[in-house]
Design a protein around this motif. Structure first.
Motif, PDB file in Angstrom:
ATOM      1  N   LEU A  36     -41.860 -26.538  27.130  1.00 18.01           N
ATOM      2  CA  LEU A  36     -42.806 -27.151  26.190  1.00 18.01           C
ATOM      3  C   LEU A  36     -42.051 -27.848  25.061  1.00 18.01           C
ATOM      4  O   LEU A  36     -42.387 -28.973  24.677  1.00 18.01           O
ATOM      5  CB  LEU A  36     -43.751 -26.096  25.616  1.00 18.01           C
ATOM      6  CG  LEU A  36     -44.811 -26.732  24.744  1.00 18.01           C
ATOM      7  CD1 LEU A  36     -45.880 -27.350  25.612  1.00 18.01           C
ATOM      8  CD2 LEU A  36     -45.423 -25.764  23.782  1.00 18.01           C
ATOM      9  N   GLN A  89     -39.235 -29.135  25.213  1.00 14.78           N
ATOM     10  CA  GLN A  89     -38.652 -30.361  25.761  1.00 14.78           C
ATOM     11  C   GLN A  89     -39.665 -31.492  25.831  1.00 14.78           C
ATOM     12  O   GLN A  89     -39.290 -32.659  25.803  1.00 14.78           O
ATOM     13  CB  GLN A  89     -38.107 -30.095  27.163  1.00 14.78           C
ATOM     14  CG  GLN A  89     -36.677 -29.636  27.151  1.00 14.78           C
ATOM     15  CD  GLN A  89     -36.144 -29.532  28.554  1.00 14.78           C
ATOM     16  OE1 GLN A  89     -36.792 -28.983  29.432  1.00 14.78           O
ATOM     17  NE2 GLN A  89     -34.962 -30.035  28.773  1.00 14.78           N
ATOM     18  N   ILE A  90     -40.929 -31.143  25.969  1.00  9.38           N
ATOM     19  CA  ILE A  90     -41.934 -32.208  25.987  1.00  9.38           C
ATOM     20  C   ILE A  90     -42.213 -32.690  24.574  1.00  9.38           C
ATOM     21  O   ILE A  90     -42.280 -33.879  24.293  1.00  9.38           O
ATOM     22  CB  ILE A  90     -43.238 -31.703  26.643  1.00  9.38           C
ATOM     23  CG1 ILE A  90     -42.992 -31.394  28.111  1.00  9.38           C
ATOM     24  CG2 ILE A  90     -44.345 -32.734  26.512  1.00  9.38           C
ATOM     25  CD1 ILE A  90     -44.191 -30.826  28.821  1.00  9.38           C
ATOM     26  N   ILE A  91     -42.368 -31.733  23.639  1.00 14.08           N
ATOM     27  CA  ILE A  91     -42.810 -32.100  22.291  1.00 14.08           C
ATOM     28  C   ILE A  91     -41.693 -32.768  21.498  1.00 14.08           C
ATOM     29  O   ILE A  91     -41.923 -33.756  20.806  1.00 14.08           O
ATOM     30  CB  ILE A  91     -43.320 -30.848  21.553  1.00 14.08           C
ATOM     31  CG1 ILE A  91     -44.595 -30.351  22.235  1.00 14.08           C
ATOM     32  CG2 ILE A  91     -43.572 -31.149  20.089  1.00 14.08           C
ATOM     33  CD1 ILE A  91     -45.155 -29.137  21.603  1.00 14.08           C
TER      34      ILE A  91
END
Lengths: 548, 367
Positions: free
Chosen positions: B147, B149-151
């Motif tokens: 997560l 890494q996405i944000i």
């Protein structure tokens, strides 16, 4: 010191809220766990279900065997017993078959005719006296000119085969029964798949016949590595299921996982590949699909070549692909057939569209009810002016229109083709316009709802579109309670769920995260084909290179 | 193995973990606290210096953790210092993590209530946030890392874009004179700039989760280098856009900077909206890091499953967020956290490292 502590000691309300935070979370956790385990309990060890089929040898005595068969099968009105006498030798014989499932002309021409005619018998006259296995061998090798022929020694097996549509032949003096005719499957022509139409690409879709579908896969080209492993599923009615993979590419651990899960399927009848999907998926509470279904052979072949596994079931045109990642749901085979630039732009559009389909109503609610100050002033004024006559809060307003558009969509599927478009016009245009005129909804909302609906249809996987359509209702609730903050929470919630979700051990959000930069050339960007030298790293394939 | 069952993260994930844990409320509070401490525009120098100091501190932690692969501070502390001392150390660290988690949560709630949801009760903001984070924690460190890494890239991208757009009102003269009052104010500023890096202590348990612990130094340096750069830019653009005096007058200078100019032609006229959206998401990952650290610590300390610990920590985090009563209390807590970050470094990794050196190199013991 003491005073400061007293001063900052939280009052009882905060203590209550703190305890409530935990208790509610524990409650939700326990309920979730209970429901999840309840759903998981369905997979039991299939070893317990041993093969307890009765066996009884065929006696070799024509009368007894025929009698047994008649007793067991004659209650079925569609089982035909065609008795006749063979040529010269004059033995009694019977052909047993189920009405409508055999190839009649083949049986008439290559079996009945040959057996009843005198000519064939006379030429090899000495064999008229031969008995037992020699007789069977003579029939098989010299007389019956059919390509598929086999001996059956077990009575129940024979009955099962007859009911499956095979044609059985019994001749006096022959120790076993012969299966002489295969069931002729009801084949429809391989039409273009209706749920996954493409502008450019093969116009071939799977049909309901497994043999046809596997043949479609084989027809893609010559290879010795394509393995189509046949398994039987279903306890009461067995069906054939094919696990397709490339044995030089697929990861053996993944293959074993898929095979184990399929072996664990315990149900009386598998009606459609959707059954398989629901039995072998990782998390049955997730709104996201963990297997991809497709009607397109080219899609399956492409998946196999990137190390995935295809699952084909007899009786359905929908094949399954495992494992699946989120980005696959937004990709279409056409992306690879068109040149890279339009494909890349289309993919980017689809990601945007997925976002729209999920968030538009939630954003509408949070802007209108909570933060009108965040949108440009002129627009805000226009919206507020048009909303003046609307008596409902924005959540109700959105719900009215969103639910009616769902009804419209559901009705549109059931309607016969000629009425469908008319219904769309009546529902979409007239009701939408009338709702605005009547002051139930505001015109801006009609735009945003229409945008949402169209967006959800622009997603190449129909079932992925359904998921997003369900979730947007959850988003609306979040937005109605906490405005923009709620919308952000909703987005984070979806992200958290997606990052936790796995499909056959592959994180659902790969390759976005964990970063697999080598896979990013086939994510939003569809790199030119000559640049895609390697198979997806996330599949951990045996043979990493696409090119030699 | 095709499916991973171990909870190991890659080097990139470790860097982003550290970055996310540092990059939080500081973006909003930093300019005011630093400028009020130093009162010159040269404070960006303080950030540079403190960034280097913090990276050195983190390298010590990483070096220490590298000696005990697959172990977190809560486990290897007892190998070095014995059980009772290790228990005290771990407890201190846990209290510290819970305190930061509460602080970040409270800042988030205050900002949200001020800019987005006026009149909403504070529990309605904090409690769903804790629940959501708890839900993510059940996925383990891998799900959290994914997560983040996405944000994280989205946050950085939006931050950079908003700062670049603020060039419209950027005036280089606001940053002058360079060293007009000498180096002394810069040193004063150091104290409050070290604060914003507080939270990098998660290094001590993160290295144990790394797939390649030998790359720990790399992870730590990039993990702290990125937020140091972002803070540096924040400070330069805020002071350059608003001037020192305006920064001193405002509670949330970064948001005021974005509110003070309009971009016509975009859907949003003011950039504070996308900024707040991204910042809320960044606060979520920031908060989750500490929540995870605290849960992991307790579960390893008293050897229970992490699940019940996650649930059991919820009221404590809520209380920790609700204890400050006025906004001055919140900033006081922030200062206290920064101060304890330095103290914790002095009493945990440094002595542990020295003891380890003495025992393994000097006394040739097998630790």
């Amino acid at each position: 010191m003491w005073d400061t502590i007293i001063e900052y000691f939280p009052d009882w309300k905060i203590w209550c809220q703190a305890i409530a935070t935990m208790l509610i979370a524990i409650g939700v956790f326990i309920i979730h766990k209970y429901i999840f385990d309840w759903g998981k309990a369905k997979t039991i060890n299939r070893q317990q279900k041993t093969n307890e089929k009765k066996t009884q040898q065929i006696s070799g005595n024509y009368d007894i065997d025929l009698n047994n068969l008649r007793n067991d099968l004659a209650k079925n009105g569609d089982v035909n017993f065609r008795e006749f006498r063979t040529g010269l030798r004059g033995s009694r014989a019977v052909l047993i078959f189920v009405e409508g499932m055999q190839d009649e002309s083949q049986i008439n021409k290559h079996i009945m005719q040959v057996l009843m005619e005198n000519k064939a018998w006379s030429s090899d006259g000495y064999l008229i006296q031969s008995q037992g296995d020699a007789f069977t061998a003579y029939l098989k090798e010299k007389l019956l000119s059919v390509s598929k022929i086999s001996e059956v020694t077990d009575l129940y097996k024979l009955e099962e085969s007859i009911l499956l549509g095979f044609t059985a032949l019994l001749i006096d003096g022959m120790p076993h029964a012969l299966i002489v005719g295969e069931p002729k499957p009801k084949v429809r022509s391989t039409d273009e798949p209706t749920s996954e139409a493409l502008l450019r690409g093969p116009r071939v879709g799977f049909t309901e016949v497994l043999g046809e579908n596997t043949a479609l896969l084989r027809q893609h080209g010559q290879t010795t590595h394509l393995v189509l492993k046949m398994v039987k599923v279903g306890n009461e009615i067995e069906r054939n299921l094919v696990i397709a993979y490339m044995d030089d590419i697929v990861n053996p651990d993944l293959l074993k996982e898929v095979e184990d899960r399929i072996a664990n399927i315990d149900i009386d009848f598998v009606a459609e590949s959707g059954y398989i999907e629901q039995f072998i998926e990782d998390d049955w509470l997730s709104p996201f699909q963990q297997l991809q279904n497709t009607e397109r052979p080219d899609r399956v072949i492409n998946a196999l070549l990137s190390g995935r596994i295809g699952i084909l079931l007899d009786g359905t045109p929908f094949a399954l692909i495992a494992p699946v990642t989120f980005t696959m749901l937004l990709q279409s085979p056409e992306d690879y057939y068109e040149r890279w630039l339009p494909s890349t732009l289309l993919r980017a559009l689809r990601f945007f569209v997925a976002f729209l389909a999920l968030m538009t109503p939630a954003l509408y609610i949070s802007f209108i009810s909570f933060h009108p100050g965040l949108i440009p002033t002129e627009l805000a004024i226009t919206i507020i002016e048009t909303r003046q006559g609307v008596p409902f809060p924005s959540l109700i307003e959105v719900l009215i229109l969103e639910i009616s558009i769902e009804i419209l969509r559901e009705a549109g599927i059931r309607l016969p083709k000629p009425i469908g478009p008319a219904m769309g016009i009546v529902g979409g245009l007239i009701i939408g316009d009338a709702a605005v005129q009547a002051g139930i909804v505001s015109p801006i909302l009609v735009i945003s709802v229409a945008l949402t609906a169209i967006s959800s249809f622009a997603i190449p996987m129909y079932s992925a579109g359904i998921t997003l359509r369900i979730l947007r209702f959850a988003g609306m609730l979040f937005a109605a309670i906490l405005g923009m903050f709620g919308t952000i929470l909703f987005f984070l919630f979806i992200c958290s769920h997606l990052t936790k979700l796995k499909s056959f051990g592959v994180p659902y959000v790969t390759p976005v995260s964990p970063y697999r930069f080598s896979d990013w050339k086939d994510l939003i960007l569809r790199a030119p084909i000559p640049l895609m030298k390697y198979r997806p790293a996330m599949m951990k394939t045996q043979n990493k290179k696409r090119k030699s | 193995m095709f499916t991973r069952t171990d909870d190991k993260i890659t080097t990139t994930q470790a860097s982003i973990f550290i970055s996310s844990s540092v990059l939080g409320a500081g973006i909003l509070t930093l300019p005011r606290s630093v400028v009020s401490a130093a009162k010159t525009p040269d404070v960006w120098l303080s950030i540079l210096i403190s960034g280097i100091i913090v990276i050195l501190m983190a390298i010590v932690m990483a070096k220490l953790s590298q000696k005990f692969p697959d172990k977190t501070i809560f486990q290897y502390a007892s190998n070095i210092a014995g059980k009772p001392l290790a228990f005290i150390i771990s407890t201190l660290l846990l209290v510290y993590f819970i305190m930061i988690a509460g602080f970040e949560l409270r800042v988030l709630a205050e900002v949200t209530m001020f800019f987005l949801l006026e009149g909403t009760p504070i529990w309605a903001i904090i409690i769903p946030f804790i629940w959501l984070s708890g839900y993510l924690l059940f996925g383990g460190i891998n799900a959290i890392a994914r997560l983040l890494q996405i944000i994280f890239p989205i946050s950085v991208l939006v931050l950079i874009i908003t700062y670049l757009l603020s060039l419209k009102i950027f005036d280089i003269n606001q940053l002058r004179p360079f060293l007009g009052e000498g180096l002394l104010p810069v040193i004063h500023g150091l104290k409050s700039t070290v604060l914003i890096f507080s939270g990098f202590e998660i290094t001590m348990f993160l290295i144990g989760h790394m797939q390649h612990p030998e790359q720990a130094i790399k992870a730590v340096v990039t993990g702290l280098g990125i937020p140091a750069c972002i803070y540096l830019f924040t400070l330069i653009f805020v002071i350059g856009g608003l001037s020192v005096d305006a920064v001193l007058r405002s509670t949330w200078p970064t948001i005021d900077l974005l509110r003070s100019f309009e971009i016509s032609g975009l859907f949003f006229e003011r950039l504070e909206f996308p900024f707040l959206v991204i910042w809320t998401m960044q606060m979520f990952s920031n908060f989750t890091c500490y929540y995870y650290g605290a849960s992991l610590g307790i579960s390893q300390l008293i050897k229970v499953n992490i699940g019940p610990v996650i649930l059991g920590l919820m009221p404590f985090i809520y209380l920790s967020a609700m204890i400050p009563q006025r906004s001055n209390d919140i900033f006081a807590v922030g200062d206290f956290i920064g101060w304890s970050s330095t103290v914790l470094f002095m009493i945990i990794p440094l002595p542990l490292y020295l003891i380890w050196l003495i025992r393994s190199k000097g006394l040739k013991q097998h630790v």
